[in-house]
Motif scaffolding. Structure first.
Motif, PDB file in Angstrom:
ATOM      1  N   ALA A   1      48.058  40.600  42.421  1.00 15.07           N
ATOM      2  CA  ALA A   1      48.356  40.354  41.064  1.00 15.07           C
ATOM      3  C   ALA A   1      48.682  38.847  40.653  1.00 15.07           C
ATOM      4  CB  ALA A   1      49.510  41.269  40.490  1.00 15.07           C
ATOM      5  N   HIS A   2      49.020  38.115  41.702  1.00 14.69           N
ATOM      6  CA  HIS A   2      49.165  36.682  41.669  1.00 14.69           C
ATOM      7  C   HIS A   2      47.948  35.984  41.354  1.00 14.69           C
ATOM      8  CE1 HIS A   2      50.297  32.654  42.643  1.00 14.69           C
ATOM      9  NE2 HIS A   2      51.741  33.045  42.562  1.00 14.69           N
ATOM     10  N   PRO A   3      47.934  34.983  40.287  1.00 13.92           N
ATOM     11  CA  PRO A   3      46.715  34.256  39.813  1.00 13.92           C
ATOM     12  C   PRO A   3      45.798  33.509  40.973  1.00 13.92           C
ATOM     13  CG  PRO A   3      48.514  33.850  38.379  1.00 13.92           C
ATOM     14  CD  PRO A   3      48.963  34.696  39.531  1.00 13.92           C
ATOM     15  N   ALA A   4      46.477  33.223  42.107  1.00 16.96           N
ATOM     16  CA  ALA A   4      46.061  32.626  43.380  1.00 16.96           C
ATOM     17  C   ALA A   4      44.959  33.499  44.004  1.00 16.96           C
ATOM     18  CB  ALA A   4      46.758  31.768  44.252  1.00 16.96           C
ATOM     19  N   LEU A   5      45.030  34.756  43.599  1.00 18.06           N
ATOM     20  CA  LEU A   5      44.216  35.552  44.503  1.00 18.06           C
ATOM     21  C   LEU A   5      43.108  36.102  43.446  1.00 18.06           C
ATOM     22  CD1 LEU A   5      47.209  37.030  46.528  1.00 18.06           C
ATOM     23  CD2 LEU A   5      44.775  36.765  47.699  1.00 18.06           C
ATOM     24  N   ALA A   6      42.811  35.695  42.481  1.00 21.03           N
ATOM     25  CA  ALA A   6      41.991  36.335  41.410  1.00 21.03           C
ATOM     26  C   ALA A   6      40.672  36.552  42.181  1.00 21.03           C
ATOM     27  CB  ALA A   6      41.837  35.276  40.195  1.00 21.03           C
ATOM     28  N   PRO A   7      39.874  35.863  43.010  1.00 15.69           N
ATOM     29  CA  PRO A   7      38.565  35.959  43.614  1.00 15.69           C
ATOM     30  C   PRO A   7      38.707  37.279  44.515  1.00 15.69           C
ATOM     31  CG  PRO A   7      38.942  33.918  43.929  1.00 15.69           C
ATOM     32  CD  PRO A   7      40.321  34.300  43.398  1.00 15.69           C
ATOM     33  N   VAL A   8      39.981  37.547  45.275  1.00  9.50           N
ATOM     34  CA  VAL A   8      40.008  38.602  46.185  1.00  9.50           C
ATOM     35  C   VAL A   8      40.352  39.827  45.268  1.00  9.50           C
ATOM     36  CG1 VAL A   8      41.193  39.442  48.123  1.00  9.50           C
ATOM     37  CG2 VAL A   8      41.027  37.177  48.122  1.00  9.50           C
ATOM     38  N   ALA A   9      41.180  39.708  44.210  1.00 10.38           N
ATOM     39  CA  ALA A   9      41.452  40.818  43.608  1.00 10.38           C
ATOM     40  C   ALA A   9      40.154  41.409  42.938  1.00 10.38           C
ATOM     41  CB  ALA A   9      42.465  40.667  42.513  1.00 10.38           C
ATOM     42  N   ASP A  10      39.319  40.311  42.411  1.00 11.43           N
ATOM     43  CA  ASP A  10      38.167  40.976  41.776  1.00 11.43           C
ATOM     44  C   ASP A  10      37.264  41.658  42.658  1.00 11.43           C
ATOM     45  OD1 ASP A  10      38.853  39.599  39.453  1.00 11.43           O
ATOM     46  OD2 ASP A  10      37.555  37.845  39.720  1.00 11.43           O
ATOM     47  N   TRP A  11      37.195  41.197  43.971  1.00 18.00           N
ATOM     48  CA  TRP A  11      36.383  41.949  45.050  1.00 18.00           C
ATOM     49  C   TRP A  11      37.031  43.365  45.294  1.00 18.00           C
ATOM     50  CZ3 TRP A  11      37.256  44.687  49.466  1.00 18.00           C
ATOM     51  CH2 TRP A  11      36.129  44.978  49.904  1.00 18.00           C
ATOM     52  N   PHE A  12      38.309  43.533  45.344  1.00 21.48           N
ATOM     53  CA  PHE A  12      38.799  44.764  45.271  1.00 21.48           C
ATOM     54  C   PHE A  12      38.512  45.616  44.272  1.00 21.48           C
ATOM     55  CE2 PHE A  12      41.201  43.035  48.926  1.00 21.48           C
ATOM     56  CZ  PHE A  12      41.292  44.212  49.899  1.00 21.48           C
ATOM     57  N   ALA A  13      38.606  45.254  42.990  1.00 14.89           N
ATOM     58  CA  ALA A  13      38.561  45.975  41.829  1.00 14.89           C
ATOM     59  C   ALA A  13      36.809  46.470  41.856  1.00 14.89           C
ATOM     60  CB  ALA A  13      38.543  44.965  40.569  1.00 14.89           C
ATOM     61  N   ALA A  14      36.051  45.837  42.356  1.00 15.40           N
ATOM     62  CA  ALA A  14      34.729  45.912  42.406  1.00 15.40           C
ATOM     63  C   ALA A  14      34.185  46.937  43.437  1.00 15.40           C
ATOM     64  CB  ALA A  14      33.740  44.662  42.349  1.00 15.40           C
ATOM     65  N   ASN A  15      35.135  46.883  44.549  1.00 16.57           N
ATOM     66  CA  ASN A  15      34.543  47.658  45.721  1.00 16.57           C
ATOM     67  C   ASN A  15      35.297  48.702  46.199  1.00 16.57           C
ATOM     68  OD1 ASN A  15      32.147  45.927  47.394  1.00 16.57           O
ATOM     69  ND2 ASN A  15      33.427  44.567  46.388  1.00 16.57           N
ATOM     70  N   ILE A  16      36.417  48.783  46.173  1.00 14.90           N
ATOM     71  CA  ILE A  16      37.283  49.882  46.402  1.00 14.90           C
ATOM     72  C   ILE A  16      38.335  50.356  45.205  1.00 14.90           C
ATOM     73  CG2 ILE A  16      39.383  50.622  47.879  1.00 14.90           C
ATOM     74  CD1 ILE A  16      38.600  48.459  49.723  1.00 14.90           C
ATOM     75  N   PRO A  17      37.705  51.612  44.638  1.00 17.53           N
ATOM     76  CA  PRO A  17      38.280  51.998  43.337  1.00 17.53           C
ATOM     77  C   PRO A  17      39.688  52.810  43.838  1.00 17.53           C
ATOM     78  CG  PRO A  17      36.464  53.703  44.144  1.00 17.53           C
ATOM     79  CD  PRO A  17      36.308  52.225  45.113  1.00 17.53           C
ATOM     80  N   ALA A  18      40.330  53.181  42.641  1.00 17.51           N
ATOM     81  CA  ALA A  18      41.729  53.484  42.844  1.00 17.51           C
ATOM     82  C   ALA A  18      41.836  54.839  43.559  1.00 17.51           C
ATOM     83  CB  ALA A  18      42.266  53.670  41.539  1.00 17.51           C
ATOM     84  N   ASP A  19      41.034  55.732  43.479  1.00 16.34           N
ATOM     85  CA  ASP A  19      40.869  56.894  44.335  1.00 16.34           C
ATOM     86  C   ASP A  19      40.724  56.761  45.663  1.00 16.34           C
ATOM     87  OD1 ASP A  19      38.288  56.570  43.846  1.00 16.34           O
ATOM     88  OD2 ASP A  19      37.937  58.641  43.580  1.00 16.34           O
TER      89      ASP A  19
END
Length: 333
Positions: free
Chosen positions: A303-321
């Motif tokens: 959730a830290h802004p410095a990790l936006a690229p990595v956070a975006d990757w997780f959102a696109a590749n590993i769904p919540a379930d």
């Protein structure tokens, strides 16, 4: 936990001819530990069998830490060919169990652990390899290598590497000091040794274990190990208080909060991969029970802004379930 066949002769040559050898513990590696008891004295026998284990890094770091005034186990005897090392016994009082019995002491004991790190970060760096980009990427890649297949996911591995490449420069910049990073500095590897007969006793009253993988790197990493503990819930208010305490007693460097989040995400992604590997490859399913905690910590770091690229990757590749408890069903009751 049967002692190695060569242990009795090793102990006899080390001056412990009549010692009893009692199972003590194993760990996530192939190392095993036994308590050695003879009369009124005790020691710990490390069994680090070659070629899978090499006790020399442990010995080197232990001697370095002792020379710097920290309480690492004294090396009493060694047989490198057999992978046997006799070390000082710090007893059984780990920080984890102490706080289970004395929860009101949490802030005081964690402050001592933070003071130890601040002290360590002022001392000369051990003669160890650097914690560099290649290591960061290899460790973070354990998640895509082990966790993704275990959950049936096909992920974009090149994009994962690119996301980390985008954020890692912040922890590699020269504004932060390079320090000795112990890498597994947490509540199960910190011993309370507040007794006058303990060799290596210093003002912190804390004994150090499991530091054989030490590297030279960013000071935030061991704070992550301690405050985002894979095996113990550290309250958010304790984490915040200890980060503030570190900043008050040390020189953390610029962008420390961002570096802490980046290294937190990197470490937690690595551990998710390691714990999956321990289950899939080594049959140690108990590590799956830690997955919900690890995902919670990772998501908080992302959730830290410095990790936006990595956070975006997780959102696109590993769904919540496919996170949190996706593998816990495989753990034994």
């Amino acid at each position: 936990m049967i002692p190695p066949a060569t242990a009795p002769l090793f102990l006899e040559q080390a001056g412990w001819p009549h010692a009893a050898i009692v199972p003590l513990a194993g760990d996530a590696s192939f190392r095993r530990y036994f308590r050695v008891i003879e009369g009124g004295r005790r020691a710990v026998l490390m069994d680090a069998p070659p070629p899978t284990e090499d006790p020399r890094p442990f010995i080197a770091i232990a001697e370095h830490l002792c020379q710097q005034g920290f309480a690492a186990p004294a090396i009493l005897a060694r047989d490198l060919n057999e992978g046997l090392v006799l070390i000082e016994d710090f007893g059984d009082l780990r920080l984890k169990e102490y706080l289970e019995d004395q929860p009101g002491e949490e802030l005081a004991v964690y402050a001592r652990a933070i003071d130890l790190l601040a002290d360590l970060h002022q001392r000369p760096v051990a003669d160890v390899p650097p914690y560099d980009r290649a290591v960061y990427l290899r460790e973070a890649g354990l998640l895509t290598e082990w966790y993704a297949p275990a959950t049936g996911l096909v992920v974009d591995a090149p994009a994962y590497v690119a996301a980390w490449e985008a954020v890692l420069p912040l922890v590699e910049q020269g504004s932060a000091p390079v320090v000795t990073v112990l890498r597994d500095y947490h509540a199960e590897n910190i011993m309370l040794i507040d007794r006058p007969e303990a060799k290596g006793f210093n003002a912190h009253g804390l004994g150090l274990l499991d530091f054989q993988d030490a590297l030279a790197g960013h000071p935030a990493y061991d704070l992550v190990s301690l405050l985002q503990d894979a095996r113990r819930d550290v309250p958010a208010e304790t984490e915040a208080a200890m980060l503030a305490h570190y900043k008050a007693v040390a020189t953390p460097g610029a962008d420390f909060d961002a570096a802490y989040a980046i290294l937190g995400a990197q470490r937690n992604a690595k551990i998710i991969g390691i714990f999956t590997r321990l289950w899939k490859r080594d049959g140690k399913a108990r590590y799956l029970s830690y997955m919900p905690r690890m995902w919670g910590l990772l998501e908080r770091d992302l959730a830290h802004p410095a990790l936006a690229p990595v956070a975006d990757w997780f959102a696109a590749n590993i769904p919540a379930d496919k996170r949190h408890d996706a593998l816990v069903a495989f753990a034994p009751e």
